[in-house]
Design an enzyme around this catalytic site. Structure first.
Site, PDB file in Angstrom:
ATOM      1  N   GLY A 224       0.827  -1.205   0.000  1.00 58.67           N
ATOM      2  CA  GLY A 224       0.000   0.000   0.000  1.00 58.67           C
ATOM      3  C   GLY A 224       0.855   1.245   0.000  1.00 58.67           C
ATOM      4  O   GLY A 224       2.001   1.229  -0.465  1.00 58.67           O
ATOM      5  N   SER A 225       0.300   2.302   0.544  1.00 57.21           N
ATOM      6  CA  SER A 225       0.959   3.603   0.474  1.00 57.21           C
ATOM      7  C   SER A 225       2.144   3.677   1.447  1.00 57.21           C
ATOM      8  O   SER A 225       2.182   2.983   2.468  1.00 57.21           O
ATOM      9  CB  SER A 225      -0.042   4.694   0.830  1.00 57.21           C
ATOM     10  N   GLY A 228       0.743   4.784   4.900  1.00 62.15           N
ATOM     11  CA  GLY A 228       0.106   3.701   5.659  1.00 62.15           C
ATOM     12  C   GLY A 228       1.136   2.689   6.136  1.00 62.15           C
ATOM     13  O   GLY A 228       1.104   2.238   7.293  1.00 62.15           O
ATOM     14  N   GLY A 229       2.075   2.333   5.250  1.00 65.10           N
ATOM     15  CA  GLY A 229       3.098   1.355   5.613  1.00 65.10           C
ATOM     16  C   GLY A 229       3.993   1.857   6.735  1.00 65.10           C
ATOM     17  O   GLY A 229       4.341   1.115   7.658  1.00 65.10           O
ATOM     18  N   GLU A 248       5.504  -3.236   1.292  1.00 69.91           N
ATOM     19  CA  GLU A 248       5.798  -2.873  -0.104  1.00 69.91           C
ATOM     20  C   GLU A 248       5.046  -1.591  -0.377  1.00 69.91           C
ATOM     21  O   GLU A 248       3.810  -1.578  -0.344  1.00 69.91           O
ATOM     22  CB  GLU A 248       5.366  -3.991  -1.053  1.00 69.91           C
ATOM     23  N   CYS A 285       2.244   0.458  -8.540  1.00 69.15           N
ATOM     24  CA  CYS A 285       3.399   0.852  -7.743  1.00 69.15           C
ATOM     25  C   CYS A 285       4.627   0.980  -8.633  1.00 69.15           C
ATOM     26  O   CYS A 285       5.603   1.607  -8.236  1.00 69.15           O
ATOM     27  CB  CYS A 285       3.649  -0.170  -6.652  1.00 69.15           C
TER      28      CYS A 285
HETATM   29  P1  NAP Z   1      -3.218   2.196   1.584  1.00 72.05           P
HETATM   30  O1  NAP Z   1      -4.232   3.273   1.593  1.00 72.05           O
HETATM   31  O2  NAP Z   1      -1.963   2.436   2.319  1.00 72.05           O
HETATM   32  O3  NAP Z   1      -3.987   0.911   2.158  1.00 72.05           O
HETATM   33  C1  NAP Z   1      -3.395  -0.366   2.305  1.00 72.05           C
HETATM   34  C2  NAP Z   1      -4.032  -1.074   3.500  1.00 72.05           C
HETATM   35  O4  NAP Z   1      -3.514  -0.567   4.731  1.00 72.05           O
HETATM   36  C3  NAP Z   1      -5.536  -0.937   3.629  1.00 72.05           C
HETATM   37  O5  NAP Z   1      -6.052  -2.142   4.183  1.00 72.05           O
HETATM   38  C4  NAP Z   1      -5.702   0.220   4.578  1.00 72.05           C
HETATM   39  O6  NAP Z   1      -6.919   0.216   5.293  1.00 72.05           O
HETATM   40  C5  NAP Z   1      -4.562  -0.043   5.537  1.00 72.05           C
HETATM   41  N1  NAP Z   1      -4.027   1.172   6.144  1.00 72.05           N
HETATM   42  C6  NAP Z   1      -3.573   2.273   5.486  1.00 72.05           C
HETATM   43  N2  NAP Z   1      -3.093   3.160   6.368  1.00 72.05           N
HETATM   44  C7  NAP Z   1      -3.251   2.623   7.603  1.00 72.05           C
HETATM   45  C8  NAP Z   1      -2.953   3.074   8.928  1.00 72.05           C
HETATM   46  N3  NAP Z   1      -2.387   4.268   9.144  1.00 72.05           N
HETATM   47  N4  NAP Z   1      -3.245   2.260   9.938  1.00 72.05           N
HETATM   48  C9  NAP Z   1      -3.819   1.069   9.741  1.00 72.05           C
HETATM   49  N5  NAP Z   1      -4.146   0.600   8.519  1.00 72.05           N
HETATM   50  C10 NAP Z   1      -3.868   1.359   7.465  1.00 72.05           C
HETATM   51  O7  NAP Z   1      -2.769   1.838   0.121  1.00 72.05           O
HETATM   52  P2  NAP Z   1      -3.679   1.566  -1.165  1.00 72.05           P
HETATM   53  O8  NAP Z   1      -4.519   2.743  -1.375  1.00 72.05           O
HETATM   54  O9  NAP Z   1      -4.344   0.299  -1.061  1.00 72.05           O
HETATM   55  O10 NAP Z   1      -2.618   1.385  -2.331  1.00 72.05           O
HETATM   56  C11 NAP Z   1      -2.043   2.423  -3.072  1.00 72.05           C
HETATM   57  C12 NAP Z   1      -0.563   2.521  -2.754  1.00 72.05           C
HETATM   58  O11 NAP Z   1       0.023   1.237  -2.703  1.00 72.05           O
HETATM   59  C13 NAP Z   1       0.239   3.261  -3.791  1.00 72.05           C
HETATM   60  O12 NAP Z   1       1.119   4.122  -3.148  1.00 72.05           O
HETATM   61  C14 NAP Z   1       0.994   2.181  -4.517  1.00 72.05           C
HETATM   62  O13 NAP Z   1       2.187   2.594  -5.116  1.00 72.05           O
HETATM   63  C15 NAP Z   1       1.211   1.194  -3.428  1.00 72.05           C
HETATM   64  N6  NAP Z   1       1.404  -0.156  -3.927  1.00 72.05           N
HETATM   65  C16 NAP Z   1       2.607  -0.768  -3.730  1.00 72.05           C
HETATM   66  C17 NAP Z   1       2.831  -2.030  -4.236  1.00 72.05           C
HETATM   67  C18 NAP Z   1       4.155  -2.703  -4.043  1.00 72.05           C
HETATM   68  O14 NAP Z   1       4.271  -3.873  -4.335  1.00 72.05           O
HETATM   69  N7  NAP Z   1       5.159  -2.021  -3.540  1.00 72.05           N
HETATM   70  C19 NAP Z   1       1.816  -2.699  -4.923  1.00 72.05           C
HETATM   71  C20 NAP Z   1       0.586  -2.072  -5.067  1.00 72.05           C
HETATM   72  C21 NAP Z   1       0.407  -0.800  -4.554  1.00 72.05           C
HETATM   73  P3  NAP Z   1      -8.288   0.725   4.636  1.00 72.05           P
HETATM   74  O15 NAP Z   1      -8.734  -0.350   3.726  1.00 72.05           O
HETATM   75  O16 NAP Z   1      -9.195   0.871   5.799  1.00 72.05           O
HETATM   76  O17 NAP Z   1      -7.985   2.013   3.934  1.00 72.05           O
END
Ligand code: NAP
Length: 490
Positions: A224-225, A228-229, A248, A285
């Site tokens: 994820g972001s 968040g990570g 990631e 990503c």
């Molecule tokens: P995200 O908003 O960070 O969400 C990922 C997960 O984490 C969700 O289940 C979210 O909950 C949870 N979460 C986020 N912030 C949190 C916090 N502060 N505390 C507890 N839980 C939290 O990311 P996304 O919107 O799904 O994905 C987009 C991002 O992922 C982009 O930046 C992209 O580049 C990256 N990404 C990376 C890869 C890689 O392999 N490196 C692959 C795909 C995507 P909720 O569901 O409740 O929001």
């Protein structure tokens, strides 16, 4: 009771009935149920793990007709992409099944005793690996199959011998629940405990934070972001007993294109790059967010070619309204930072338009605000005076999942410098093609230095993803019966 409402990605309308958010007691129960299955699963035979993973792959494929339209409603990614992603997810599950069956998780280093005193003499040593324990797995929004409920983290953790508690992504709740229903059917049919794979859901941070804090959880796997990570990694580190957290995260994926190759193949490369920038509405990503060019006629022509190739792209709706807001804010942020806008059309309420801008290498290096990922179809051209300054641009980026180097076919001091700098900041370096698309294979490395990953020495895609969930243990002068287990945990 707190409820969660799924929405249609294309229109923002409510989709399906509201779903209950997991309560604190349910989060705790999922972690404890997973812990209760750990002993048996960690000691299970490779054939048992393989049967589960294959059963899960077949269940996904058998339910394709229902899963793909559901995923399409919740993500707007379209049936072609989603069918392909489902295929990839089933392939990945079967690949980890084959690894489990071969006993890859049980590989050990046998170091027979050497007579005599130290340092040459030593007792019999066998270095085995044991599963870590229950894994908290956070799904990403942009890969509703491949990085979600039954994605690579779940598959590799199960293959390693670890139970999994999934945190469903709020962006595709109904899909997650349907896939979880399939999981429960497969577990039941194979006589495995329901708690081996649990799932929780909740908007905001409470549910995920509680899961990572639970004492039964032994590792976190997150896609994820960066924000968040980073937040969840801090939670993992702040526990009384900190745990490994494999995050990631986001990435800008620089593409360095040298004048020679642009003079020869500029139009073709511009079309390919424009397709990669806008693929999946830029919600990858590995989307190329920084294009490093020199200042010469071939690069000037390439900028024009890229601008018109990108203008012809028609990105679809973004995954969620929040992502669209974040994209528009990211673009506004770049403009405010002083970039020269090359392509910036008004999008519709449903879908954004691609964004392209240019900035000098000097300014890019100085303005750290320009180093952040803008998640969506946006890319920034960075113009360097010479290759040495292009190296400084890579150094300023600092960490990325990928770097692409176009035009280093012939060995030279500059080519070696580019390769050195690229390998220092990225997990994967490409010498042809575009970074979107990550092959599931033995040599894959998907993860790089911060901010692209919290653990740059690990990968979340490919065979080595399983290693994240195994911890080495040296067995010294072990009894024969233990050695006969050939690395299989007790
Ligand atoms: P995200 O908003 O960070 O969400 C990922 C997960 O984490 C969700 O289940 C979210 O909950 C949870 N979460 C986020 N912030 C949190 C916090 N502060 N505390 C507890 N839980 C939290 O990311 P996304 O919107 O799904 O994905 C987009 C991002 O992922 C982009 O930046 C992209 O580049 C990256 N990404 C990376 C890869 C890689 O392999 N490196 C692959 C795909 C995507 P909720 O569901 O409740 O929001």
């Amino acid at each position: 009771m707190k409820t969660l409402q799924s929405i249609k990605a294309r229109t923002g309308e409510a989709f399906g009935a509201p779903l209950p958010a997991s309560t604190e007691a349910q989060v705790d129960a999922a972690a404890e149920a997973a812990a209760a299955t750990f002993g048996d699963w960690s000691a299970s035979a490779g054939s048992v793990r393989a049967a589960l993973l294959r059963g899960l792959a077949s269940a996904l494929e058998a339910d394709r007709e229902a899963l793909v339209p559901l995923a399409d409603e919740e993500t707007a990614l379209g049936p072609v992409r989603l069918n392909g992603e489902l295929d990839r997810t089933a392939f990945q599950l079967r690949r980890f099944a084959d690894m489990a069956e071969r006993g890859d998780a049980f590989k050990f280093t046998d170091d027979p005793a050497v007579a005599g005193g130290p340092p040459v003499g030593h007792p019999a040593m066998v270095r085995v690996r044991v599963p870590l324990g229950p894994v908290a797995m956070f799904s990403a929004s942009n890969f509703p199959f491949a990085f979600s409920v039954l994605g690579g983290d779940t598959a590799s953790a199960l293959a390693a011998g670890c139970p999994v508690v999934i945190k469903a992504h709020s962006g595709h709740l109904h899909l997650s629940n349907r896939v979880f229903g399939l999981i429960q059917q497969v577990l039941k049919a194979q006589g495995l405990p329901a708690g081996l794979i649990g799932m929780i859901q909740g908007g905001g941070s409470d549910v995920g934070v509680r899961l990572v804090q639970h004492p039964a959880i032994a590792a976190g796997a997150f896609t994820g972001s960066t924000r968040g990570g980073a937040a969840l990694q801090a939670v993992a580190n702040a526990r009384p007993r900190p745990i490994p957290f494999y995050g990631e995260l986001g990435s800008v994926n620089p593409v360095v294109a040298l004048p020679g190759i642009l003079a020869a193949r500029g139009a073709e490369l511009a079309a390919t790059l424009a397709g990669s920038i806008s693929l999946g509405c830029g919600q990858f990503c590995t989307s190329p967010g920084v294009i490093v060019l020199l200042k010469d006629a071939a690069s000037d022509a390439f900028v024009t070619q890229l601008q018109s190739a990108l203008a012809a792209q028609m990105p679809h709706a973004m995954l969620t309204p929040a992502m669209r807001i974040a994209f528009d804010a990211g673009v506004a942020h770049m403009i405010k930072a002083g970039v020269t806008t090359l392509l910036h059309e008004d999008g519709s309420a449903e879908a954004p338009r691609p964004f392209l801008a240019e900035v000098s290498a000097r300014e890019f290096i100085a303005k750290t605000a320009l180093h952040d990922e803008v998640f969506g179809p946006a890319s920034l051209i960075v113009r360097a005076e010479h290759v040495a300054q292009a190296l400084d641009v890579l150094r300023a980026v600092g960490g990325s999942l990928t770097v692409s180097l176009w035009g280093v076919e012939t060995e030279s001091a500059e080519a070696r410098q580019l390769v050195r700098h690229a390998t220092q900041i990225a997990g994967r370096v490409l010498f042809a093609g575009v970074p979107t698309g990550v092959a599931v294979t033995a040599a894959q490395q998907h993860g790089g230095p911060w901010p692209s990953s919290t653990q740059p020495m690990t990968t979340s895609v490919g065979d080595a993803a399983m290693d994240r969930f195994l911890r080495p243990v040296a067995l010294q002068d072990a009894p024969a019966w233990l050695l006969h287990r050939q690395g299989q945990a007790c």
